[in-house]
Scaffold this active site. Structure first.
Site, PDB file in Angstrom:
ATOM      1  N   CYS A 134     -54.254 -56.182  33.193  1.00  0.00           N
ATOM      2  CA  CYS A 134     -54.482 -54.747  33.336  1.00  0.00           C
ATOM      3  C   CYS A 134     -54.966 -54.400  34.747  1.00  0.00           C
ATOM      4  O   CYS A 134     -56.126 -54.653  35.088  1.00  0.00           O
ATOM      5  CB  CYS A 134     -55.505 -54.297  32.295  1.00  0.00           C
ATOM      6  SG  CYS A 134     -55.957 -52.570  32.451  1.00  0.00           S
ATOM      7  N   CYS A 137     -57.781 -51.784  34.800  1.00  0.00           N
ATOM      8  CA  CYS A 137     -59.116 -52.280  34.439  1.00  0.00           C
ATOM      9  C   CYS A 137     -59.717 -53.114  35.572  1.00  0.00           C
ATOM     10  O   CYS A 137     -60.902 -53.008  35.853  1.00  0.00           O
ATOM     11  CB  CYS A 137     -59.056 -53.180  33.206  1.00  0.00           C
ATOM     12  SG  CYS A 137     -57.983 -52.620  31.925  1.00  0.00           S
ATOM     13  N   ASP A 138     -58.901 -53.953  36.191  1.00  0.00           N
ATOM     14  CA  ASP A 138     -59.463 -54.986  37.052  1.00  0.00           C
ATOM     15  C   ASP A 138     -59.137 -54.843  38.541  1.00  0.00           C
ATOM     16  O   ASP A 138     -59.682 -55.576  39.364  1.00  0.00           O
ATOM     17  CB  ASP A 138     -58.983 -56.367  36.572  1.00  0.00           C
ATOM     18  CG  ASP A 138     -59.441 -56.656  35.150  1.00  0.00           C
ATOM     19  OD1 ASP A 138     -60.542 -56.189  34.792  1.00  0.00           O
ATOM     20  OD2 ASP A 138     -58.709 -57.319  34.405  1.00  0.00           O
TER      21      ASP A 138
END
Ligand code: NAP
Length: 312
Positions: A134, A137-138
């Site tokens: 992701c 997200c990261d």
């Protein structure tokens, strides 16, 4: 045992749309949210192709308004995950979460899909320490770093381009020499100076010391292997349906996608499915919303005994 009229399993666009329609039909749905409210869209940075938003809309923002809209008409939410079901002896159908057991007159399965893994040495070990599924997200953790993206589809290119906001360099590693992604995303990736491509190449191993340092690559044409230094490995190689908890309860195909007819009916009367749990092809917010709408309308038909009279 708690009694419900309609349970919706999952809270992505399909589930929240089914909830909206079932709620507006005064059937008081309970949405069992699952691991992540909103599913995959909730971790998508931006949705540019859902109609109605000229400049796109953030994934979490879209889920937030969908949830509130369904709630406005009476949808309720249980923030837990379904662990098992018993559909064979229903109705009533049994739905179990970690803490509760429900009886429902009708169920809509919208449990979505999850990212596929490469299943290579080092992958599991370095999840959260350089391996990610992701970008939204990261990505932030890779400011000024070099990362690779594995895959050649829309997700790989979309996320790869997104990662250039943070990373110094994004190298797309694709197992063939032509991309599966559509032309718009291809053009965007080719035009981005930070994105480069490694063709006909697969990742054989992910290595590091506490965090990812390098990967072992193999050229599929020559068989040559070499190491490649990198700080992050973002894997976007497709998805699998989240249908383990349904084994033996509804008909599924060989990949575990729930089989539905054109009216979102599963093999069990009273159980419907919508979104990525039953759709390996389109996988769009727009299609999931349409399928969720159809499933919600079918629930109403089913519960009011109008299943066979068609629409006027
Ligand atoms: P996908 O289209 O199935 O692409 C998966 C990619 O990963 C393919 O390039 C595939 O290679 C590669 N791959 C699969 N298994 C692999 C393995 N074991 N090792 C190395 N590479 C592997 O999946 P996706 O990109 O997640 O997209 C899924 C669906 O969502 C598509 O319908 C897509 O259009 C849609 N989507 C749309 C958007 C958008 O419109 N903005 C964004 C994201 C996703 P091959 O090409 O060789 O098979």
């Amino acid at each position: 045992m708690k009694k419900e009229r309609v349970i919706i399993i999952g809270s992505g666009p399909a589930g929240l749309t089914a909830a909206l329609y079932v709620a507006r039909a005064q059937l008081d749905p309970l949405v069992i949210v699952g691991k992540q409210l909103g599913g995959q869209v909730a971790i998508t940075h931006e949705v540019e192709n859902y109609p109605g938003f000229v400049d796109g809309i953030g994934g979490p923002e879209l889920i937030d308004v969908m949830q509130k809209q369904a709630e406005r008409f009476g949808a309720r939410y249980d923030y837990s995950e379904v662990v098992s079901v018993d559909f064979k002896n229903g109705p009533p159908f049994i739905v179990r979460t970690h803490s509760d057991e429900y009886e429902a007159e009708s169920v809509v399965i919208t449990a979505g899909a999850s990212p596929r893994t490469l299943d290579i040495p080092g992958e599991k070990e370095f999840v959260g320490r350089g391996v990610s599924y992701c970008g939204t997200c990261d990505g932030f953790f890779f400011r000024g770093k070099d990362v690779v993206v594995v895959g050649g589809g829309d997700s790989a290119l979309e996320e790869g381009v997104f990662l250039t906001r943070f990373a110094n360099k994004v190298e797309v590693i694709h197992r063939r020499d032509t991309l599966r992604a559509g032309p718009a995303l291809q053009n965007r990736a080719f035009a981005n100076d930070k994105v480069s491509f490694e063709w006909n190449t697969v990742v054989k191993e992910i290595r590091g010391n506490g965090k990812v340092d390098e990967i072992l690559l193999e050229n599929r044409e020559t068989g040559e292997t070499r190491t490649h230094a990198t700080d992050g490995v973002f894997i976007f190689i497709g998805h699998y349906p989240n249908s383990n908890f349904l084994a033996g309860e509804v008909e599924m195909d060989e990949e575990g996608y729930v089989i539905t007819d054109e009216q979102m009916r599963t093999s069990v009367p009273g159980i419907f499915a919508a979104g990525e749990i039953q759709d390996p092809i389109y996988r769009q917010v727009a299609t999931s919303v349409g399928q969720g709408c159809a499933a919600g309308m079918q629930v109403e038909k089913y519960l009011t005994g109008r299943e066979d009279i068609g629409w006027t």
